[in-house]
Motif scaffolding. Structure first.
Motif, mmCIF file in Angstrom:
data_model
loop_
_atom_site.group_PDB
_atom_site.id
_atom_site.type_symbol
_atom_site.label_atom_id
_atom_site.label_comp_id
_atom_site.label_asym_id
_atom_site.label_seq_id
_atom_site.Cartn_x
_atom_site.Cartn_y
_atom_site.Cartn_z
ATOM 1 N N GLY A 224 5.714 19.625 3.734
ATOM 2 C CA GLY A 224 6.410 19.495 5.007
ATOM 3 C C GLY A 224 5.885 18.323 5.822
ATOM 4 N N ASP A 225 5.877 18.488 7.153
ATOM 5 C CA ASP A 225 5.605 17.341 8.025
ATOM 6 C C ASP A 225 4.158 16.885 7.990
ATOM 7 O OD1 ASP A 225 4.997 19.802 9.449
ATOM 8 O OD2 ASP A 225 4.670 18.553 11.213
ATOM 9 N N LEU A 226 3.228 17.690 7.475
ATOM 10 C CA LEU A 226 1.839 17.265 7.392
ATOM 11 C C LEU A 226 1.472 16.713 6.016
ATOM 12 C CD1 LEU A 226 0.042 20.032 9.485
ATOM 13 C CD2 LEU A 226 0.818 17.772 10.200
ATOM 14 N N ALA A 227 2.481 16.466 5.182
ATOM 15 C CA ALA A 227 2.243 15.754 3.928
ATOM 16 C C ALA A 227 1.676 14.372 4.233
ATOM 17 C CB ALA A 227 3.541 15.630 3.142
ATOM 18 N N PHE A 228 1.025 13.788 3.238
ATOM 19 C CA PHE A 228 0.492 12.446 3.440
ATOM 20 C C PHE A 228 1.616 11.499 3.875
ATOM 21 C CE2 PHE A 228 -2.616 14.218 0.404
ATOM 22 C CZ PHE A 228 -3.773 14.006 1.143
ATOM 23 N N PRO A 229 1.360 10.579 4.807
ATOM 24 C CA PRO A 229 2.424 9.675 5.269
ATOM 25 C C PRO A 229 2.941 8.797 4.133
ATOM 26 C CG PRO A 229 0.272 8.978 6.108
ATOM 27 C CD PRO A 229 0.076 10.320 5.476
ATOM 28 N N ARG A 230 4.221 8.509 4.197
ATOM 29 C CA ARG A 230 4.812 7.656 3.157
ATOM 30 C C ARG A 230 4.236 6.247 3.259
ATOM 31 N NH1 ARG A 230 11.192 7.963 3.297
ATOM 32 N NH2 ARG A 230 10.850 6.814 1.356
ATOM 33 N N PRO A 231 3.808 5.669 2.142
ATOM 34 C CA PRO A 231 3.245 4.317 2.190
ATOM 35 C C PRO A 231 4.289 3.315 2.666
ATOM 36 C CG PRO A 231 2.787 5.379 0.085
ATOM 37 C CD PRO A 231 3.803 6.223 0.787
ATOM 38 N N LYS A 232 3.866 2.398 3.524
ATOM 39 C CA LYS A 232 4.769 1.349 3.990
ATOM 40 C C LYS A 232 3.949 0.191 4.528
ATOM 41 C CE LYS A 232 6.706 4.103 6.842
ATOM 42 N NZ LYS A 232 7.623 4.715 7.838
ATOM 43 N N PRO A 233 4.504 -1.009 4.511
ATOM 44 C CA PRO A 233 3.780 -2.149 5.078
ATOM 45 C C PRO A 233 3.648 -2.013 6.596
ATOM 46 C CG PRO A 233 5.594 -2.868 3.670
ATOM 47 C CD PRO A 233 5.786 -1.404 3.905
ATOM 48 N N MET A 234 2.495 -2.415 7.116
ATOM 49 C CA MET A 234 2.286 -2.529 8.553
ATOM 50 C C MET A 234 1.698 -3.896 8.842
ATOM 51 S SD MET A 234 1.046 1.215 9.862
ATOM 52 C CE MET A 234 1.899 2.708 9.310
ATOM 53 N N SER A 235 2.003 -4.422 10.012
ATOM 54 C CA SER A 235 1.625 -5.801 10.307
ATOM 55 C C SER A 235 0.546 -5.870 11.375
ATOM 56 C CB SER A 235 2.854 -6.592 10.779
ATOM 57 O OG SER A 235 3.424 -5.991 11.924
ATOM 58 N N GLY A 236 -0.026 -7.064 11.516
ATOM 59 C CA GLY A 236 -0.996 -7.318 12.568
ATOM 60 C C GLY A 236 -2.233 -6.466 12.447
ATOM 61 N N GLN A 237 -2.695 -5.958 13.594
ATOM 62 C CA GLN A 237 -3.946 -5.207 13.622
ATOM 63 C C GLN A 237 -3.850 -3.870 12.893
ATOM 64 O OE1 GLN A 237 -5.038 -3.414 17.463
ATOM 65 N NE2 GLN A 237 -3.085 -4.159 18.262
ATOM 66 N N PHE A 238 -2.620 -3.422 12.573
ATOM 67 C CA PHE A 238 -2.459 -2.143 11.882
ATOM 68 C C PHE A 238 -2.245 -2.312 10.379
ATOM 69 C CE2 PHE A 238 -0.984 -1.295 16.264
ATOM 70 C CZ PHE A 238 -1.998 -0.431 16.623
#
Length: 248
Positions: A224-238
């Motif tokens: 459900g909603d506490l599953a590991f977050p889906r991998p995705k690119p993040m930019s800058g300081q994140f």
């Protein structure tokens, strides 16, 4: 058992106070690691402070995953970043406000919260509703002291907190008091003696709940909603949060 206690602000003296309180209450064999973010506010007294500090909380959870922590405590009464932190790990993650509310209802039918500033009291009211404890809490009271006064003007701050706790006892029709700041972690014994009521403080409550969950073999659900977050690119300081993969 290793419990990582995260102070979401960057004041080292408060981290030390929180860590000492956690170690005093922990069971033999439980190792407490008290940590804080490298960057962020020196105290958490607003929604902006909470939003910024949540990123530091996530960094500390990821560090704990690499070090094999068995559970985490978020040691700020606003529980900043709690659900996001739970997404990052299978280990239990406990916010001190939620822990204190649970414990207070086990020893009384009604409690009041005594916190630092009136504006943070409003945040506590939001959490009471979110967690389903609003009908248990008679009143949220503020001693109107800045958070850092707990470290810098400790005797004066304690006197004001005790005065507010006495008013809560005499006026609110309650059976227990919840202290609404992680920086109050070392004050429960003194306040309870002065006021004559059970006093629940969230850091120590959360440590004992964490020990119980680990002992029961219960971790954060990954369905459900506490599953590991889906991998995705993040930019800058994140960018460091890009393509997160579970450590365990």
């Amino acid at each position: 058992m290793q419990i990582r206690v995260i102070n979401p602000n960057t004041t080292a003296a408060m981290t030390a106070t929180i860590g000492e309180a956690a170690r005093r209450i922990a069971a033999p064999g439980t190792r407490i690691t008290a940590t804080q973010p490298l960057d962020g506010p020196v105290s958490i007294e607003s929604h902006v402070d909470e939003a910024i500090s949540a990123v530091g909380v996530l960094d500390q959870v990821l560090a704990g995953e690499r070090e094999g922590a068995d559970a985490y405590v978020i040691a700020c009464f606003g529980d900043p970043g709690l659900l996001a932190a739970r997404e990052l790990t299978r280990a239990p993650v406990i916010g001190i406000a939620e822990a204190a509310f649970h414990m207070a209802t086990l020893v009384s039918t009604r409690f009041s919260i005594v916190t630092t500033l009136g504006r943070t009291g409003i945040i506590a009211e939001h959490l009471l509703t979110q967690y389903g404890f609003r009908h248990h809490c008679r009143r949220v009271r503020a001693a109107e002291i800045p958070v850092l006064d707990l470290e810098e003007n400790g005797d004066a701050a304690l006197a004001r907190i005790i005065d507010e706790c006495r008013r809560a006892r005499d006026e609110d029709g309650i059976g227990a008091i919840v202290l609404g700041c992680g920086g109050m972690a070392d004050l429960t014994g003194t306040i309870s003696h002065e006021v004559g009521l059970p006093v629940v403080e969230g850091v120590t409550a959360a440590v004992k709940l964490a020990e119980a969950l680990v002992g029961l073999g219960l971790g954060t659900s990954k369905h459900g909603d506490l599953a590991f977050p889906r991998p995705k690119p993040m930019s800058g300081q994140f960018e460091r949060f890009s393509h997160l993969t579970p450590v365990r």
